[in-house]
Design a protein around this motif. Structure first.
Motif, mmCIF file in Angstrom:
data_model
loop_
_atom_site.group_PDB
_atom_site.id
_atom_site.type_symbol
_atom_site.label_atom_id
_atom_site.label_comp_id
_atom_site.label_asym_id
_atom_site.label_seq_id
_atom_site.Cartn_x
_atom_site.Cartn_y
_atom_site.Cartn_z
ATOM 1 N N THR A 30 -6.625 2.681 -1.767
ATOM 2 C CA THR A 30 -5.271 2.552 -2.300
ATOM 3 C C THR A 30 -5.290 2.735 -3.812
ATOM 4 O O THR A 30 -6.105 2.124 -4.503
ATOM 5 C CB THR A 30 -4.690 1.167 -1.960
ATOM 6 N N PRO A 31 -4.401 3.573 -4.349
ATOM 7 C CA PRO A 31 -4.383 3.782 -5.801
ATOM 8 C C PRO A 31 -4.175 2.477 -6.564
ATOM 9 O O PRO A 31 -3.364 1.630 -6.168
ATOM 10 C CB PRO A 31 -3.195 4.724 -6.004
ATOM 11 N N ARG A 47 2.228 1.905 -3.473
ATOM 12 C CA ARG A 47 1.248 2.452 -4.408
ATOM 13 C C ARG A 47 0.931 3.909 -4.104
ATOM 14 O O ARG A 47 0.746 4.716 -5.021
ATOM 15 C CB ARG A 47 -0.008 1.589 -4.400
ATOM 16 N N ILE A 48 0.870 4.232 -2.828
ATOM 17 C CA ILE A 48 0.664 5.631 -2.450
ATOM 18 C C ILE A 48 1.828 6.476 -2.965
ATOM 19 O O ILE A 48 1.638 7.562 -3.523
ATOM 20 C CB ILE A 48 0.517 5.759 -0.919
ATOM 21 N N LEU A 102 -4.221 10.371 2.368
ATOM 22 C CA LEU A 102 -3.870 9.289 1.455
ATOM 23 C C LEU A 102 -4.074 7.930 2.107
ATOM 24 O O LEU A 102 -4.464 6.966 1.448
ATOM 25 C CB LEU A 102 -2.421 9.441 0.992
ATOM 26 N N LEU A 103 -3.798 7.852 3.401
ATOM 27 C CA LEU A 103 -3.975 6.585 4.118
ATOM 28 C C LEU A 103 -5.448 6.268 4.355
ATOM 29 O O LEU A 103 -5.821 5.109 4.522
ATOM 30 C CB LEU A 103 -3.240 6.640 5.457
ATOM 31 N N ALA A 142 1.623 9.389 -5.856
ATOM 32 C CA ALA A 142 2.029 10.756 -5.546
ATOM 33 C C ALA A 142 3.015 11.283 -6.582
ATOM 34 O O ALA A 142 3.033 12.479 -6.896
ATOM 35 C CB ALA A 142 2.645 10.817 -4.150
ATOM 36 N N ALA A 186 3.347 9.792 6.388
ATOM 37 C CA ALA A 186 2.470 9.818 5.221
ATOM 38 C C ALA A 186 1.314 10.765 5.482
ATOM 39 O O ALA A 186 0.899 10.972 6.627
ATOM 40 C CB ALA A 186 1.936 8.414 4.917
ATOM 41 N N ARG A 237 0.829 -1.201 0.000
ATOM 42 C CA ARG A 237 0.000 0.000 0.000
ATOM 43 C C ARG A 237 0.869 1.259 0.000
ATOM 44 O O ARG A 237 0.581 2.224 -0.711
ATOM 45 C CB ARG A 237 -0.923 0.003 1.214
ATOM 46 N N GLY A 290 4.207 11.245 -1.013
ATOM 47 C CA GLY A 290 3.151 10.516 -0.325
ATOM 48 C C GLY A 290 3.618 9.889 0.968
ATOM 49 O O GLY A 290 2.994 10.026 2.018
ATOM 50 N N HIS A 339 1.637 5.982 -11.596
ATOM 51 C CA HIS A 339 0.720 4.851 -11.440
ATOM 52 C C HIS A 339 -0.144 4.608 -12.675
ATOM 53 O O HIS A 339 -0.758 3.557 -12.794
ATOM 54 C CB HIS A 339 -0.169 5.060 -10.218
#
Length: 406
Positions: free
Chosen positions: A275-276, A17-18, A270-271, A22, A266, A14, A220, A26
């Motif tokens: 999840t992107p 991906r964050i 975003l958390l 950022a 972070a 995770r 991120g 992605h």
């Protein structure tokens, strides 16, 4: 203010991906297309490092093209001409968003007062004379100034006027208004800087806040040392720590630990969101100076990818190659590519393709498509595979290359 206890370890996948989302890595065109997208990239990630090495397309163009698929160098030139971005120093020579100009003032002050000495001209009279000539004659290049020395010096042995111009640039008296290749044109800052730009000197607390906000927006997820990357001073580090503690207390930032026990930070938003998504075969060949990998310790901790650029390493000691490019597939670094663009022959030589995990047919196809796209970005129609590890990948990779190139 006491440091609050770390929250439980977030899944590494995770955090990866964050971090990639950022950075805008992605998916295709996350910032859009065209010149305005290029500006959005620079404003979001904070800076784009300038580099002179040209075995493949230079780093600043490579970084931008990795995020803006239709990027051309003319787009960056236009942004400089429109005074939307400018050249100065981040942790290295870089293009920065003009809105952040005031946060370069502390660095300029260190060059003016002699605290910083890199590339410093000790001839203050010559510095003043160069600035005055530009004031009278208008924007000038280094070649517009005479060199009184014997011309047999090496390329890096700058003539006195060039050193003086760079001193004036680094201390903020001059700005670079355009480039002809790597020939800079200098003009007075008072003429080149947009009139509405804030030029007030930030306090140390403001500068620390800027570094925290920029790093978290761009990455991120960041480790503590990431916020002051290549910047000196315990006082600044304390100010950064204070800014982070304030953000944690306000719920804007969460402190986590990675699998190896390192503390990281972070953005809470975003958390707290989904999840992107990153397509597992989404592939990018990155510059060694890409913002996503320039923080080597962070890259190692989050991606288990131990990356070092070896152009500064003696040839006999290189493991991966002179200018080895990280290969990102999905949320994993698949390997490294040491490549050279022979532009006159329109041929990209894959001097050594290092793969660090097994490939199925879909991964091979995605990798080859990324290589062919990278070749075209470098003005090359032909791709020649010279070496590959593991060797059993040579035949299937070559077969796909033949299918993808004329």
């Amino acid at each position: 203010m006491p440091t609050p206890p770390a929250t439980p370890v977030a899944p590494l996948s995770r955090l990866r991906r964050i971090g990639l989302a950022a950075q805008g890595l992605h998916r295709n065109a996350p910032f859009g297309r065209g010149k305005n997208a290029v500006l959005r990239v620079i404003e979001h990630i904070g800076y784009v490092q300038i580099d002179t090495i040209s075995v493949v397309e230079r780093a600043h163009h490579h970084v931008l093209r990795s995020r803006v698929p239709n990027y051309t160098p003319a787009m960056l030139d236009r942004l400089v001409g429109e005074r939307a971005v400018f050249e100065y120093w981040y942790h290295a020579a870089a293009y920065l968003p003009m809105r952040d100009y005031r946060f370069c003032l502390p660095q300029m002050a260190t060059f003016r007062n002699g605290t910083a000495r890199w590339m410093r001209s000790g001839d203050t009279r010559l510095v003043a004379e160069c600035v005055e000539r530009i004031r009278i004659d208008g924007p000038l290049k280094s070649r517009d100034f005479d060199d009184p020395r014997d011309k047999s010096g090496t390329w890096w042995d700058w003539k006195p006027a060039k050193r003086a111009l760079e001193q004036a640039f680094m201390q903020g008296d001059l700005m670079v208004t355009q480039r002809d290749g790597f020939q800079k044109t200098y003009d007075l800052t008072e003429r080149a800087l947009p009139s509405k730009i804030d030029t007030s000197m930030p306090s140390e607390q403001e500068f620390a806040r800027h570094l925290v906000d920029t790093t978290l927006r761009a990455h991120g997820v960041a480790h503590l040392k990431s916020f002051a990357h290549l910047r000196r001073g315990q006082s600044l580090r304390r100010a950064i720590q204070q800014a982070l503690e304030e953000d944690i207390a306000a719920g804007r930032v969460e402190m986590l630990r990675t699998n190896d026990g390192q503390r990281c930070y972070a953005l809470a938003e975003l958390l707290q969101t989904r999840t992107p998504a990153i397509a597992p075969r989404h592939t990018k060949i990155l510059s060694p100076f890409d913002n996503a990998v320039i923080l080597r310790d962070r890259t190692r901790a989050l991606f288990d990818f131990d990356y070092t650029i070896e152009c500064y390493v003696p040839a006999a000691k290189r493991r991966w190659g002179y200018f080895c490019l990280p290969i990102l597939m999905g949320d994993t670094f698949l390997g490294r590519l040491d490549a050279k663009a022979h532009r006159a022959q329109r041929r990209l030589a894959l001097k050594h393709l290092h793969l660090e995990q097994p490939l199925d047919e879909e991964k091979r196809q995605a990798l080859v498509c990324a290589i062919v796209d990278f070749a075209r970005f470098n003005g090359c129609d032909e791709v020649h595979l010279e070496n590959i590890s593991p060797k059993q990948e040579r035949t299937p990779i070559n077969a796909l290359l033949r299918n993808e190139t004329p």
